[in-house]
Design a protein around this motif. Structure first.
Motif, PDB file in Angstrom:
ATOM      1  N   LYS A 105      61.230  12.888  32.016  1.00 42.26           N
ATOM      2  CA  LYS A 105      62.293  13.701  31.403  1.00 42.26           C
ATOM      3  C   LYS A 105      63.468  12.788  31.031  1.00 42.26           C
ATOM      4  N   THR A 106      63.971  12.974  29.823  1.00 45.19           N
ATOM      5  CA  THR A 106      65.105  12.156  29.380  1.00 45.19           C
ATOM      6  C   THR A 106      66.237  13.054  28.885  1.00 45.19           C
ATOM      7  N   PHE A 107      67.407  12.453  28.748  1.00 42.09           N
ATOM      8  CA  PHE A 107      68.553  13.179  28.194  1.00 42.09           C
ATOM      9  C   PHE A 107      69.453  12.171  27.504  1.00 42.09           C
ATOM     10  N   TYR A 152      68.685   8.413  28.504  1.00 39.65           N
ATOM     11  CA  TYR A 152      68.630   8.162  29.942  1.00 39.65           C
ATOM     12  C   TYR A 152      67.457   8.931  30.545  1.00 39.65           C
ATOM     13  N   THR A 153      66.973   8.440  31.650  1.00 35.57           N
ATOM     14  CA  THR A 153      65.771   9.027  32.243  1.00 35.57           C
ATOM     15  C   THR A 153      66.061   9.575  33.629  1.00 35.57           C
ATOM     16  N   TYR A 154      65.518  10.749  33.884  1.00 40.89           N
ATOM     17  CA  TYR A 154      65.583  11.322  35.231  1.00 40.89           C
ATOM     18  C   TYR A 154      64.545  10.627  36.109  1.00 40.89           C
ATOM     19  N   ALA A 155      64.831  10.538  37.404  1.00 38.50           N
ATOM     20  CA  ALA A 155      63.861  10.014  38.364  1.00 38.50           C
ATOM     21  C   ALA A 155      63.381  11.165  39.240  1.00 38.50           C
ATOM     22  N   ILE A 156      62.129  11.092  39.664  1.00 41.43           N
ATOM     23  CA  ILE A 156      61.590  12.128  40.557  1.00 41.43           C
ATOM     24  C   ILE A 156      62.161  11.902  41.952  1.00 41.43           C
ATOM     25  N   GLU A 157      62.815  12.926  42.458  1.00 39.39           N
ATOM     26  CA  GLU A 157      63.514  12.853  43.738  1.00 39.39           C
ATOM     27  C   GLU A 157      62.630  13.324  44.892  1.00 39.39           C
ATOM     28  N   ASN A 158      61.919  14.423  44.677  1.00 38.18           N
ATOM     29  CA  ASN A 158      60.992  14.871  45.707  1.00 38.18           C
ATOM     30  C   ASN A 158      59.885  15.735  45.111  1.00 38.18           C
TER      31      ASN A 158
END
Length: 122
Positions: free
Chosen positions: A59-61, A70-76
């Motif tokens: 996922k980016t924004f 920018y890219t989201y990172a998987i948190e959990n």
């Protein structure tokens, strides 16, 4: 006499997408939380049938004042009411990593573990 500043920039321990394989005998609901500083979390939910997989994609924004992406990172990664694993899942920026849902039917338990399966996830 000047002091030298040593800034060791370590790469972020970010995982950007994940393939989840359901090796359990029942369909499982999986929730993946994506996080990026200054943004609202994104929670993607998917029911994965037995012996099937789902790729939780990157996922980016963009920011209004900036042309960069920018890219989201998987948190959990979570199977609600059963098991949740929290990052970091990797040592450095990683495009995709595979995980498996495993469990015991009699107990009804489900857990998430890293997968060694190597294939083209799509």
């Amino acid at each position: 006499h000047t002091k030298t500043q040593h800034n060791t920039m370590l790469p972020p321990k970010h995982l950007y997408s994940a393939a989840i394989i359901n090796k359990h005998s029942k369909p499982q609901a999986v929730h993946v939380v994506y996080r990026s500083e200054g943004q609202d979390d994104i929670v993607e939910k998917q029911i994965i049938k037995p012996n099937e997989h789902h790729v939780f994609t990157q996922k980016t924004f963009t920011r209004p004042d900036d042309t960069a992406s920018y890219t989201y990172a998987i948190e959990n990664i979570e199977v609600p009411e059963f098991h949740e694993i929290k990052g970091p899942f990797v040592e450095g920026p990683t495009k995709l990593k595979a995980f498996e849902l495993i469990g015991d039917d009699k107990e009804g338990s489900v857990s998430i573990k890293e997968s060694n399966e190597v294939r083209v996830w799509q």
